[in-house]
Design a protein around this motif. Structure first.
Motif, PDB file in Angstrom:
ATOM      1  N   ARG A 195     -50.206  32.858  43.759  1.00 19.38           N
ATOM      2  CA  ARG A 195     -51.630  32.923  43.416  1.00 19.38           C
ATOM      3  C   ARG A 195     -51.926  32.350  42.039  1.00 19.38           C
ATOM      4  N   THR A 196     -50.947  32.376  41.161  1.00 23.58           N
ATOM      5  CA  THR A 196     -51.205  31.995  39.770  1.00 23.58           C
ATOM      6  C   THR A 196     -50.383  30.808  39.289  1.00 23.58           C
ATOM      7  N   THR A 197     -49.528  30.239  40.164  1.00 23.66           N
ATOM      8  CA  THR A 197     -48.696  29.098  39.761  1.00 23.66           C
ATOM      9  C   THR A 197     -48.718  28.041  40.870  1.00 23.66           C
ATOM     10  N   ASN A 198     -48.056  26.918  40.608  1.00 18.13           N
ATOM     11  CA  ASN A 198     -47.956  25.858  41.618  1.00 18.13           C
ATOM     12  C   ASN A 198     -46.556  25.768  42.223  1.00 18.13           C
ATOM     13  N   TYR A 199     -45.828  26.872  42.170  1.00 25.53           N
ATOM     14  CA  TYR A 199     -44.494  26.898  42.776  1.00 25.53           C
ATOM     15  C   TYR A 199     -44.603  27.292  44.249  1.00 25.53           C
ATOM     16  N   GLY A 200     -44.035  26.449  45.111  1.00 24.57           N
ATOM     17  CA  GLY A 200     -44.048  26.722  46.539  1.00 24.57           C
ATOM     18  C   GLY A 200     -42.678  27.177  47.006  1.00 24.57           C
ATOM     19  N   PHE A 201     -42.556  28.439  47.373  1.00 24.42           N
ATOM     20  CA  PHE A 201     -41.293  28.982  47.892  1.00 24.42           C
ATOM     21  C   PHE A 201     -41.656  30.011  48.941  1.00 24.42           C
ATOM     22  N   ARG A 202     -40.678  30.707  49.550  1.00 24.32           N
ATOM     23  CA  ARG A 202     -40.987  31.483  50.743  1.00 24.32           C
ATOM     24  C   ARG A 202     -40.310  32.853  50.763  1.00 24.32           C
ATOM     25  N   TRP A 203     -40.807  33.688  51.670  1.00 22.60           N
ATOM     26  CA  TRP A 203     -40.215  34.999  51.948  1.00 22.60           C
ATOM     27  C   TRP A 203     -39.989  35.083  53.454  1.00 22.60           C
ATOM     28  N   GLY A 204     -39.090  35.966  53.891  1.00 19.62           N
ATOM     29  CA  GLY A 204     -38.913  36.188  55.319  1.00 19.62           C
ATOM     30  C   GLY A 204     -37.469  36.173  55.758  1.00 19.62           C
ATOM     31  N   ARG A 243     -37.358  10.658  42.116  1.00 21.91           N
ATOM     32  CA  ARG A 243     -38.690  11.203  42.386  1.00 21.91           C
ATOM     33  C   ARG A 243     -39.715  10.094  42.643  1.00 21.91           C
ATOM     34  N   SER A 244     -39.527   8.968  42.012  1.00 20.31           N
ATOM     35  CA  SER A 244     -40.488   7.875  42.166  1.00 20.31           C
ATOM     36  C   SER A 244     -40.527   7.343  43.596  1.00 20.31           C
ATOM     37  N   LYS A 245     -39.528   7.654  44.386  1.00 21.95           N
ATOM     38  CA  LYS A 245     -39.454   7.170  45.770  1.00 21.95           C
ATOM     39  C   LYS A 245     -40.118   8.129  46.760  1.00 21.95           C
ATOM     40  N   PHE A 246     -40.640   9.243  46.258  1.00 19.91           N
ATOM     41  CA  PHE A 246     -41.278  10.249  47.106  1.00 19.91           C
ATOM     42  C   PHE A 246     -42.746  10.407  46.699  1.00 19.91           C
ATOM     43  N   PRO A 247     -43.670   9.856  47.446  1.00 20.25           N
ATOM     44  CA  PRO A 247     -45.087   9.904  47.059  1.00 20.25           C
ATOM     45  C   PRO A 247     -45.615  11.313  46.825  1.00 20.25           C
ATOM     46  N   ALA A 248     -45.177  12.291  47.611  1.00 22.28           N
ATOM     47  CA  ALA A 248     -45.704  13.653  47.488  1.00 22.28           C
ATOM     48  C   ALA A 248     -45.385  14.276  46.131  1.00 22.28           C
ATOM     49  N   LEU A 249     -44.350  13.788  45.466  1.00 19.58           N
ATOM     50  CA  LEU A 249     -43.949  14.390  44.194  1.00 19.58           C
ATOM     51  C   LEU A 249     -44.893  14.020  43.056  1.00 19.58           C
ATOM     52  N   LYS A 250     -45.853  13.166  43.342  1.00 18.77           N
ATOM     53  CA  LYS A 250     -46.889  12.873  42.341  1.00 18.77           C
ATOM     54  C   LYS A 250     -47.984  13.936  42.350  1.00 18.77           C
ATOM     55  N   GLU A 251     -47.974  14.794  43.365  1.00 20.03           N
ATOM     56  CA  GLU A 251     -48.997  15.831  43.486  1.00 20.03           C
ATOM     57  C   GLU A 251     -48.669  17.032  42.598  1.00 20.03           C
ATOM     58  N   ASP A 252     -49.678  17.877  42.397  1.00 21.86           N
ATOM     59  CA  ASP A 252     -49.516  19.055  41.542  1.00 21.86           C
ATOM     60  C   ASP A 252     -48.941  20.221  42.357  1.00 21.86           C
ATOM     61  N   GLN A 253     -47.708  20.074  42.766  1.00 25.22           N
ATOM     62  CA  GLN A 253     -47.025  21.108  43.529  1.00 25.22           C
ATOM     63  C   GLN A 253     -45.540  21.013  43.235  1.00 25.22           C
ATOM     64  N   VAL A 254     -44.912  22.147  42.958  1.00 26.62           N
ATOM     65  CA  VAL A 254     -43.465  22.182  42.792  1.00 26.62           C
ATOM     66  C   VAL A 254     -42.872  22.663  44.106  1.00 26.62           C
ATOM     67  N   PHE A 255     -42.083  21.819  44.740  1.00 29.00           N
ATOM     68  CA  PHE A 255     -41.570  22.093  46.080  1.00 29.00           C
ATOM     69  C   PHE A 255     -40.216  22.787  46.009  1.00 29.00           C
ATOM     70  N   GLU A 297     -38.452  22.162  36.222  1.00 33.48           N
ATOM     71  CA  GLU A 297     -39.115  22.928  37.276  1.00 33.48           C
ATOM     72  C   GLU A 297     -38.421  24.265  37.498  1.00 33.48           C
ATOM     73  N   ILE A 298     -37.107  24.262  37.496  1.00 28.37           N
ATOM     74  CA  ILE A 298     -36.366  25.508  37.738  1.00 28.37           C
ATOM     75  C   ILE A 298     -36.536  26.456  36.560  1.00 28.37           C
ATOM     76  N   LYS A 299     -36.470  25.941  35.363  1.00 31.65           N
ATOM     77  CA  LYS A 299     -36.676  26.793  34.183  1.00 31.65           C
ATOM     78  C   LYS A 299     -38.101  27.340  34.159  1.00 31.65           C
ATOM     79  N   GLY A 300     -39.053  26.512  34.565  1.00 31.75           N
ATOM     80  CA  GLY A 300     -40.436  26.970  34.624  1.00 31.75           C
ATOM     81  C   GLY A 300     -40.621  28.051  35.670  1.00 31.75           C
ATOM     82  N   PHE A 301     -39.968  27.880  36.808  1.00 36.21           N
ATOM     83  CA  PHE A 301     -40.037  28.900  37.850  1.00 36.21           C
ATOM     84  C   PHE A 301     -39.442  30.215  37.349  1.00 36.21           C
TER      85      PHE A 301
END
Length: 404
Positions: free
Chosen positions: A346-355, A10-22, A387-391
Motif C-alpha cells: 500500500r505504501t511502496t512500489n515493491y511487488g512480492f507475494r504471500w500464499g 535491465r536496458s533489454k527489458f522495457p517493463a523495468l523502465k516503469e515505477d515498479q520493483v519486481f 532494490e533489495i536494500k530498499g526492500f
C-alpha cells in the motif's frame, strides 16, 4: 566476484523502465524487448498456418521451426524431444494420459512439489489402479530436501515413474537431480519426470547430463512469453501412446502430446531468449556473472532475515548458490502473511507475494502453516542490490511498527 553489468541487462527489458520493483519473478519474469518485437513482427508478417507452399506460410514454418530448435538447444536436446504447450500444468496432464501402466504398478510422487507435478499422477493412479508411494522428506525441518538415499527405499521392481522438482518454487532449495536419476534408473524401464520451472530461469539445464526422462519448464518465467515446454527423451517416448489424430505423424514428442495448432507467435519468439543468455559455461551463463549477481542479492536478503529472531526462513538458510536459488520464503511472528504483504504494498512500489503458490501440500500439510502461507520474495538477475536494500528498509520499518 565477477562484475555483472545489471544496468546493461535491465536496458533489454522495457517493463523495468516503469515505477515498479519486481520481486515476484518466480511467479513470472519480465519479458525481453527482443521477444516482444519478435511476437509483433510475426503477427504482422507471417501470421498464417504453416506447412503451405506459399511464401508467407514458408516463413511461418521456418520461424516456428527455429523456436523448436532454440528450445531444444536450451536443454541440450533434439527437436523431436521437445513439445510446447499452454502451461506446465497442461503439459504434465497431457503426459499422464500417454502412459499405459498396468494395475498394481507403482509411482513415486514427491509430496513437496507444485501441484502441477502431483495432480496428474494421483489422477493417473486412480484411473489405472496404480499404487502411489509418497516421497516425503524424513527430516521434519524448515528445509525439507528430496534425498536420493531416501528415494531408494521407495523403489521396487514395480516402480514405473518417479516425479519431483529440481528446485522448489517456495523454498529455492536445489535438489541433486543427477543422483536421483541414477537411483531411478536402477529399476528397468522406470521413468523420472522433473519439474524445472523454478530452476531453469537461474541455471543452464543439460537434460542429457542430468539423465532425466522428462523435464518441464515455463518460458514466461525465463524472460519470455506465456508458453511452456516439455522435454521427453527418445527412449522415454517408447513408453508413450500418442494423443494425436490417427492420420497424423506420431514420431516426435510434439506429435504425441501437443493437441491442435497454437502458440506459433510465442514459440518462434524463443530464440532471442537463448541468444540473450548465451552458451552455458561451467554450469552457468555468461561465465557465472548472472549467478554471482543473484547470489549477492539473495545473500543480502538472507543475512537480514536470518538476523531477525522473529522471522523463520523456509528453505536453505545459507546463501550458497550451489544449494539454493534467489527465491526466498519466510514467516514473521505475529503477522498474517497476507496482511504483511498488503501493508507494504500500500505504501511502496515493491511487488512480492504471500500464499502457498500451488505448493499447498508443502506449505499447509508439511509446514502446517495457516491459509496465508508464507511471504515470498523471488529475485532475478535484473534486480539491483539497491532494490533489495530498499526492500529490506521498507520491510523492517513495517514490522517494527506493529504493536506487540
Amino acid at each position: 566476484m565477477v562484475n555483472f553489468d545489471v544496468q546493461a541487462a535491465r536496458s533489454k527489458f522495457p517493463a523495468l523502465k516503469e515505477d515498479q520493483v519486481f520481486l515476484d519473478n518466480a511467479g513470472g519474469s519480465q519479458t525481453l524487448g527482443a521477444v516482444i518485437e519478435a511476437i509483433s513482427n510475426y503477427l504482422i508478417k507471417s501470421n498464417v498456418q504453416f506447412g503451405g507452399g506459399y511464401k508467407t506460410s514458408k516463413a511461418s514454418s521456418s520461424r516456428y521451426d527455429s523456436g523448436v530448435g532454440a528450445g531444444a538447444k536450451f536443454l541440450n536436446a533434439q527437436k523431436d524431444e521437445i513439445a510446447y504447450g499452454s502451461s506446465t500444468t497442461q503439459l504434465l496432464r497431457n503426459l499422464s494420459f500417454t502412459f499405459q501402466f498396468q494395475e498394481g504398478d507403482e509411482i513415486v510422487v514427491s509430496a513437496i512439489d507444485h501441484e502441477a507435478n502431483i495432480a496428474p499422477w494421483t489422477d493417473l493412479a486412480e484411473r489405472l489402479k496404480l499404487t502411489i508411494k509418497w516421497w516425503i522428506p524424513q527430516e521434519i525441518s524448515t528445509n525439507p530436501r528430496l534425498l536420493p538415499e531416501e528415494l531408494k527405499g521407495l523403489l521396487s521392481p514395480k516402480t514405473r515413474l518417479v516425479t519431483c522438482t529440481h528446485a522448489s518454487n517456495v523454498l529455492g532449495t536445489i535438489h541433486d537431480i543427477k543422483a536421483i536419476a541414477e537411483a531411478v534408473h536402477t529399476i528397468p524401464n522406470a521413468l523420472l519426470c522433473v519439474d524445472g520451472v523454478a530452476y531453469a530461469p537461474h541455471r543452464p539445464v543439460d537434460v542429457k547430463e542430468l539423465g532425466v526422462d522428462f523435464y518441464v519448464l515455463s518460458w514466461y518465467k525465463i524472460y519470455g512469453p506465456h508458453v511452456s515446454m516439455l522435454y521427453g527423451s527418445r527412449k522415454a517416448q517408447e513408453q508413450m501412446r500418442t494423443l494425436g489424430h490417427f492420420f497424423n505423424p506420431h514420431a516426435t514428442l510434439e506429435n504425441k502430446i501437443s493437441l491442435g495448432s497454437g502458440y506459433y507467435e510465442l514459440v518462434q519468439s524463443i530464440p532471442p531468449i537463448v541468444d540473450y543468455l548465451g552458451p552455458p559455461e561451467s554450469g552457468s551463463w555468461g561465465g557465472g556473472e548472472m549467478e554471482s549477481h543473484e547470489s549477492l542479492l539473495q545473500s543480502t536478503l538472507l543475512e537480514y532475515l536470518n538476523s531477525k529472531p522473529g522471522i523463520t526462513v523456509f528453505g536453505e538458510r545459507s546463501a550458497d548458490e550451489k544449494l539454493r536459488l534467489p527465491t526466498v520464503s519466510f514467516k514473521v511472528n505475529g503477522w498474517n502473511s497476507q496482511e504483511l504483504v498488503e501493508t507494504l504494498e500500500r505504501t511502496t512500489n515493491y511487488g512480492f507475494r504471500w500464499g502457498a503458490f500451488y505448493s499447498n501440500r508443502l506449505v499447509h500439510e508439511f509446514f502446517k502453516l495457516d491459509s496465508s502461507g508464507v511471504v515470498r520474495v523471488s529475485m532475478a538477475h535484473y534486480n539491483t542490490l539497491e532494490e533489495i536494500k530498499g526492500f529490506i528498509g521498507a520491510f523492517d520499518d513495517v514490522i517494527s511498527r506493529k504493536p506487540n
